[in-house]
Design an enzyme around this catalytic site. Sequence first.
Site, PDB file in Angstrom:
ATOM      1  CG  ASN A 211      -0.313  -0.067   2.543  1.00 42.89           C
ATOM      2  OD1 ASN A 211       0.372   0.827   2.765  1.00 42.89           O
ATOM      3  ND2 ASN A 211      -0.294  -1.224   3.210  1.00 42.89           N
ATOM      4  N   GLY A 274       0.230   1.657  17.036  1.00 42.06           N
ATOM      5  CA  GLY A 274       0.383   0.861  15.822  1.00 42.06           C
ATOM      6  C   GLY A 274      -0.065   1.846  14.619  1.00 42.06           C
ATOM      7  CB  ALA A 276       2.368  -0.318  10.755  1.00 43.22           C
ATOM      8  CG  ASP A 280      -6.923  -5.006   6.456  1.00 38.31           C
ATOM      9  OD1 ASP A 280      -6.237  -4.911   7.746  1.00 38.31           O
ATOM     10  OD2 ASP A 280      -7.512  -4.006   6.190  1.00 38.31           O
ATOM     11  CG  ASP A 306      -6.310  -6.278  14.283  1.00 40.52           C
ATOM     12  OD1 ASP A 306      -5.626  -5.461  15.244  1.00 40.52           O
ATOM     13  OD2 ASP A 306      -7.376  -5.864  13.714  1.00 40.52           O
ATOM     14  CB  ILE A 307      -0.228  -6.223  15.249  1.00 39.21           C
ATOM     15  CG1 ILE A 307       0.060  -7.219  13.927  1.00 39.21           C
ATOM     16  CG2 ILE A 307       0.921  -6.199  16.180  1.00 39.21           C
ATOM     17  CD1 ILE A 307       1.153  -6.589  12.971  1.00 39.21           C
ATOM     18  CG  PHE A 324      -2.581   5.841  13.343  1.00 37.19           C
ATOM     19  CD1 PHE A 324      -1.810   5.645  14.632  1.00 37.19           C
ATOM     20  CD2 PHE A 324      -2.449   7.116  12.778  1.00 37.19           C
ATOM     21  CE1 PHE A 324      -0.911   6.689  15.125  1.00 37.19           C
ATOM     22  CE2 PHE A 324      -1.803   8.071  13.374  1.00 37.19           C
ATOM     23  CZ  PHE A 324      -0.947   7.751  14.416  1.00 37.19           C
ATOM     24  CE  LYS A 338     -11.223   0.707  11.491  1.00 31.46           C
ATOM     25  NZ  LYS A 338     -10.445   1.239  10.492  1.00 31.46           N
ATOM     26  CE  LYS A 342      -8.921  -3.077  14.521  1.00 27.73           C
ATOM     27  NZ  LYS A 342      -7.667  -3.024  13.732  1.00 27.73           N
TER      28      LYS A 342
HETATM   29  O1  C5P Z   1      -8.948  -2.364  11.197  1.00 25.08           O
HETATM   30  P1  C5P Z   1      -8.199  -1.433  10.695  1.00 25.08           P
HETATM   31  O2  C5P Z   1      -7.151  -2.077   9.742  1.00 25.08           O
HETATM   32  O3  C5P Z   1      -8.663  -0.439   9.936  1.00 25.08           O
HETATM   33  O4  C5P Z   1      -7.354  -0.752  11.949  1.00 25.08           O
HETATM   34  C1  C5P Z   1      -6.350   0.062  11.798  1.00 25.08           C
HETATM   35  C2  C5P Z   1      -5.336  -0.074  13.007  1.00 25.08           C
HETATM   36  O5  C5P Z   1      -5.269  -1.696  13.138  1.00 25.08           O
HETATM   37  C3  C5P Z   1      -3.993   0.589  12.819  1.00 25.08           C
HETATM   38  O6  C5P Z   1      -3.695   0.966  13.965  1.00 25.08           O
HETATM   39  C4  C5P Z   1      -3.207  -0.714  12.071  1.00 25.08           C
HETATM   40  O7  C5P Z   1      -1.704  -0.482  12.424  1.00 25.08           O
HETATM   41  C5  C5P Z   1      -3.666  -1.794  13.130  1.00 25.08           C
HETATM   42  N1  C5P Z   1      -3.778  -3.239  12.190  1.00 25.08           N
HETATM   43  C6  C5P Z   1      -2.980  -4.064  12.816  1.00 25.08           C
HETATM   44  N2  C5P Z   1      -2.850  -5.462  12.250  1.00 25.08           N
HETATM   45  C7  C5P Z   1      -3.533  -5.571  11.371  1.00 25.08           C
HETATM   46  C8  C5P Z   1      -4.298  -4.685  10.552  1.00 25.08           C
HETATM   47  C9  C5P Z   1      -4.529  -3.452  11.137  1.00 25.08           C
HETATM   48  O8  C5P Z   1      -2.516  -4.031  13.797  1.00 25.08           O
HETATM   49  N3  C5P Z   1      -3.727  -6.847  10.650  1.00 25.08           N
END
Ligand code: C5P
Length: 400
Positions: A211, A274, A276, A280, A306-307, A324, A338, A342
Site C-alpha cells: 500500500n 500501531g 503501520a 488485512d 490483527d496485531i 490509527f 475500532k 479492539k
Molecule cells: O481495522 P483497521 O485495519 O482499519 O485498523 C487500523 C489499525 O489497526 C492501525 O493502527 C493498524 O496498525 C492496526 N492493524 C494491525 N494489524 C492488522 C491490521 C491493522 O495492527 N492486521
Amino acid sequence: MKHILLGVSGGIAAYKAAELVRLFKKQGAEVRVVMTQSALEFVSPLTFQALSGNPVHTELLDTDAENAMGHISLARWADVLIIAPATANTLAKLSCGLADDLLSTLYLAATCPVYVAPAMNQAMWNKIVTQENVNRLVNQGVHIIGPEQGDQACGETGFGRMTEPVSICTQLVAALSDHASLSEPYLHGHKVLISAGPTREPLDPVRYLSNRSSGKMGYALAAAAIKAGAEVTLVSGPVALTAPANVNLINVTTAEQMYQAVMFRASENTIYIGAAAVADYSPVVSDKKIKKEGDQVTLILQKTKDILAEVAALEQHRPFTVGFAAETHDLEVYARDKLTRKKLDMIAANWVGQEQGGFDSEQNALQVFWDQGEKTFSMTDKAQLAEQLLGLIAERIKAS
Ligand code: C5P
C-alpha cells in the site's frame, strides 16, 4: 512574556493577520510585526502598529530601524516566528535561503521555532514546485499550519485558504508550551513500541501486494518519543526513511513478521502505537512465478492477524495501546467502532483519499478518540502532529 514575531507577506489573507495580532495580545504575548513590500499593498502598517503597540518593521536597510532594533536583534528577540499569510513567493524564497528583504533575512537569522501558514490560489498550492518548497521547509524543521480547503477569494474552491486566526493562535500557544515541556522529558521512564510503514505480502518470488503508506507518521512519532525522553523501539515495514538516532530499529517485510516482532516485545513496553498500514489479507504464496495465462487470474487471500487487537488483549503487562484509523467516510463512526471492538485506549483517525494529508504526505490532521473524550489536531506537519499526539497520550496515561 512570550515574544511573537509575525511576518506578513502579500496576499489577500493579510487582513486576517490583524486578527492574529489581537489574539496573540489577548494571550499575553508581546508582538512585533514584519511586513513585506507586497503586504503593504494589502494592509496599512498602521493597523498592525495600533494592534501590536509596536512600530512595524518593513525595511532591511533602514538606518533608523536598524539603530532601534536591527534584523539580527529582532531575530534574537523572537521566541517564535510565524509567517501568516505565507505566499507561494515567500515559501519559495525561504525554502532556498534567499535573503533579499527583511522577512527572508529574519528567517535565516532566526534560531527560534518557525511556523508558516500558507495562503494562495489552490492551483498555486498544488503546483509541484510549491509542494517541493513546502517539503524542503519541513525538512529544515519549519512547521506548516494549513492551508485549509474551501472557497477562495479568487472564486475557486480547494486547498489554499489560510487557516483561521483562532486555530493558528491555538496551535501556536500549544506549541509554545510544548516547546517548553520538550525540555522536560515527559516520557522519561517510558518504553515506547511503534510499528510503522506498509507491509509487503509476496504473491510469488517476484511480486507482492502492498500500500501507499510512507511510514512518515510512525517515524515522526519515534523521533518525538525520543525527544520526550522515552526508550523507543520501531518495528518498520519497507520504507525510504532513515530511523531517528537512538531508536532501536527492527526491519520487517510481511504482516506476519510485523506480528512476531511486535508481540515478542509488546509486554516489555509501556506504550504501543500501531501506526503501520498492515495488510488485512495476505495471498497464498506461489513458489513459482505466476504465468500470464488466460484473461483473468484469481488470488486467494487469507486474513492476517490483527496485531493491534492482540496487543490490546494482553492480560499481563499490557501497554497503553493506541491505534490509527484511516477512513474515506464516516470517520468518527468507524474510529469509535475500532476503539471499542479492539479494546484500545486511544485511536487517532484521519481522512485518506483526499487531496491533502494522510498516506505519503508531509502533513496530516487527526481526530483522536478515547473512551470519555476526543480532541482534534488540525492540518500540520507530521513532526508537530507527533508531538501533539504524544503529549495527549502522556496526559491520558497520567489521568488513568
Ligand atoms: O481495522 P483497521 O485495519 O482499519 O485498523 C487500523 C489499525 O489497526 C492501525 O493502527 C493498524 O496498525 C492496526 N492493524 C494491525 N494489524 C492488522 C491490521 C491493522 O495492527 N492486521
